[in-house]
Design an enzyme around this catalytic site. Structure first.
Site, PDB file in Angstrom:
ATOM      1  N   GLY A 108       0.625  -1.495   0.092  1.00 22.14           N
ATOM      2  CA  GLY A 108      -0.418   0.165   0.023  1.00 22.14           C
ATOM      3  C   GLY A 108       1.118   1.667  -0.276  1.00 22.14           C
ATOM      4  N   CYS A 109       0.713   2.424   0.613  1.00 16.72           N
ATOM      5  CA  CYS A 109       1.176   3.476   0.097  1.00 16.72           C
ATOM      6  C   CYS A 109       1.687   3.716   1.617  1.00 16.72           C
ATOM      7  CB  CYS A 109       0.002   4.532   0.525  1.00 16.72           C
ATOM      8  SG  CYS A 109      -1.304   4.480  -0.758  1.00 16.72           S
ATOM      9  N   VAL A 110       2.517   2.713   2.185  1.00 18.29           N
ATOM     10  CA  VAL A 110       4.061   1.999   3.361  1.00 18.29           C
ATOM     11  C   VAL A 110       4.992   2.295   3.050  1.00 18.29           C
ATOM     12  CG1 VAL A 110       1.875   2.007   5.101  1.00 18.29           C
ATOM     13  CG2 VAL A 110       3.140   0.582   3.702  1.00 18.29           C
TER      14      VAL A 110
END
Ligand code: SF4
Ligand code: SF4
Lengths: 110, 519
Positions: free
Chosen positions: A108-110
């Protein structure tokens, strides 16, 4: 891809994460860490063991605040922050430590 | 930190001399059959191989897109090679690879379009000299080149701002990626993530129990710090507001500090709100891969959850592309929203909510809490160039800055040619925030890093605030490569969180001092 540990061969994905998570053995972590020039100390193992326990219960790696809080409780306040975790795992506790612990990579956006 | 060649930053931006093929090796992992199938996309015999009949399929899909999207047809036809866009892309500036010039990126598919869909291309193609009219044969090599360079575009639209015809490379990239997915060349990162949204509720794969545990921990953290019980409710039926926020807000730093900021604002405003475990994700990677169906399905589950929970309003947290999709398309994709309260914007941005609270003076703010920082603000491309926050034209630039200035005493902007609609992408947007593209991400961050460094040197800026989960994660990773530290990137609502004084806060301050330090 694959990694050798404990006299056995373990299959990994393109990014070096264990393909079959339930095959994990402590020697896998040691071998992965050595390959990345990050020899494991007791401090590393504290984190790896916590990650595995958390994963067992929740089927996901802990969020950073869950992890820092748990570390702070167990090892003392001065260690309950991401600075300490990054010192141990310079590629990021979320990804590097998860890999050694045999957890899937957080996506994801990590 | 791994070894990468870090581009040098300068006092003034420098347009690099071109280095042919400098990034020809860069390509993200191709999705394996497992991930292609989960998306309903076909795969070749082995990962990375094209499907049987790929060439016909490619041309068929291209033709279909040209018919369906008028803009794509216009973009293919109108470029006059004026060159205005060439030095406007951060990936070109950071890598010097001429194929990262927006016009060259478009040409990768334009030359196929010319060869198979224009008279001149067909004619000279048959003579064996398609290059004479800027056309080229569709070969496997051409497909692989597209896979590489269409994954060196973050769909940020900066180039479109400078093109006299408004040609939007982002849209070309989306079309190309969608076609590539359908011939066996989907991207692993995005295709691995999207199914998790439907199976579990978010990109991370954070199941309900873990989410509940995480939120509970954050409630404790706020209480330890302020002495006030602030709730982060999950799946509460009958709440007024559904907060849809990127799952990175639950998971990563500095995102999580922003999430606690939203919670405090909601608490102080006295509204009832909830997060939904099944819609615990604002991100919509369907946009990145250019797939309308995927984008629609992701949006629809927000609708389902809004209905199930019976909310009256939907508010989006700090996420750039999610807001682009929500602001422009939520109604077409998942409307009508007639069951929500029509007195509020549908959807609303968290900054609009907070700004309104500040304007009505219902928050108790102590700006000096942020005095140890001097802020600047990074406009996220999807917000700056594809949406608004507020009602006026340009309010997407003013709203975040007004909120920051309302909670911080020290603020300076970066140079004007690097902000507002000319903002530079963080380098990790558009589905490129993956470790297998780290070299590209570092190099693509160059213009933003340069602007930041210079503002640090000239204005004494210490921190940069952002309103996008991708920007925040990307900067956390790349700042150290440019000699700065990962904690120099902060969430806008993290600043709000520090400055807000809740009712009852500090009454037990003496006792909770210790707890504060450990938090
Ligand atoms: S959309 Fe952004 S990343 Fe893509 S070519 Fe244009 S400037 Fe470059
Ligand atoms: S600015 Fe527009 S017309 Fe000029 S070269 Fe670029 S895409 Fe073509």
């Amino acid at each position: 891809m694959a990694i050798e540990a404990n006299g056995k061969t373990f299959e990994t994905d393109e990014e070096g994460y264990l393909a079959n998570l339930n095959e994990w053995e402590p020697e896998v972590a040691t071998a992965m860490a050595l390959a990345e020039d990050c020899p494991l100390t007791d401090e590393h193992w504290d984190i790896i063991n916590f990650l595995r326990e958390y994963y067992e219960e929740y089927q996901i790696a802990p969020a950073v605040r869950v992890l820092t809080k748990a570390v702070g409780k167990k090892l003392g306040k001065d260690k309950g922050n991401s600075k300490y975790l990054y010192e141990l795992f310079p590629y990021g506790p979320g990804k590097q430590a998860c890999k050694y612990a045999g957890l899937p990579k957080p996506t994801g956006c990590v | 930190m791994a070894d990468y060649e870090i581009p040098e930053t300068h006092e003034f931006p420098i347009i690099p001399s071109i280095m042919e093929g400098a990034m020809a090796h860069s390509a993200p992992f191709v999705a394996s059959e497992e991930f292609q199938t989960a998306m309903g996309f076909p795969s070749g015999a082995e990962t990375g191989q094209l499907i049987d009949g790929w060439k016909e399929k490619f041309l068929e899909l291209l033709e279909e897109k040209l018919g369906k999207y008028r803009s794509l047809q216009v973009f293919m036809d109108t470029c006059v090679k004026c060159g205005a866009c060439t030095d406007k892309c951060h990936y070109f500036i950071g890598t010097a690879d001429p194929k990262n010039m927006p016009v060259a990126r478009q040409d990768l598919i334009r030359k196929i379009y010319r060869r198979y869909f224009t008279f001149a291309g067909k004619f000279f193609g048959k003579l064996g000299i398609p290059g004479f009219v800027g056309a080229a044969e569709l070969t496997e090599e051409a497909v692989r080149e597209m896979y590489s360079y269409y994954h060196q575009c973050s769909e940020c639209r900066r180039c479109a701002v400078f093109c006299p015809f408004g040609i939007d490379t982002a849209e070309v990239t989306m079309a190309a990626r969608d076609i590539l997915s359908m011939i066996g060349m989907g991207q692993k990162y995005s295709n691995q993530i999207i199914p998790k949204i439907h199976k579990i509720g978010n990109n991370l794969g954070l199941p309900e129990a873990a989410l509940a545990d995480t939120l509970e921990g954050l409630e404790e953290e706020i209480e330890d710090e302020t002495g006030v019980k602030v709730r982060l409710p999950l799946d509460e039926k009958g709440a007024d507001i559904l907060l849809v926020t990127p799952s990175a807000d639950f998971f990563a730093e500095p995102h999580v500090d922003g999430l606690m900021g939203y919670a405090k604002v909601f608490h102080a405003a006295g509204v009832s709100w909830t997060i939904s475990s099944l819609a615990s994700e604002a991100a919509n990677f369907g946009l990145f891969i250019g797939n309308y169906e995927a984008m629609r399905n992701i949006s629809l589950r927000i609708r389902d959850e809004a209905k199930r929970l019976g909310v009256k309003r939907i508010i989006f947290g700090e996420c750039g592309h999610a807001w682009r999709v929500a602001y422009n398309h939520l109604n077409t994709l998942a409307g009508p929203w007639d069951f929500l309260d029509q007195n509020y914007p549908i959807p609303q941005h968290i900054l609009e909510f907070t700004k309104d609270c500040l304007d009505r003076d219902i928050l108790n703010i102590d700006k000096s809490e942020n005095d140890h920082m001097t802020l600047t603000f990074h406009d996220s491309c999807n917000i700056a160039r594809a949406s608004r926050i507020g009602e006026e034209p340009g309010s997407q630039f003013t709203t975040p800055r007004e909120v920051i200035k309302a909670v911080c005493n020290n603020f300076h902007d970066m140079p004007i040619e690097t902000i507002h609609d000319q903002t530079f992408c963080c380098g990790g947007g558009g589905g490129l925030l993956t470790d297998d593209l780290m070299e590209l991400r570092i190099k693509g961050a160059l213009p933003r890093m340069e602007a930041l460094k210079n503002t640090v040197a000239e204005k004494g800026v210490t921190h940069m605030a952002a309103i996008c989960a991708i920007c925040k994660s990307q900067f956390t990773k790349v700042l150290p490569y440019y000699g700065m530290t990962m904690d120099q990137i902060v969430s806008v609502h993290q600043l709000v969180s520090s400055a807000i004084i809740l009712e009852g806060q500090g009454e037990e301050a003496e006792e909770s001092d210790d707890a504060e330090e450990s938090a």
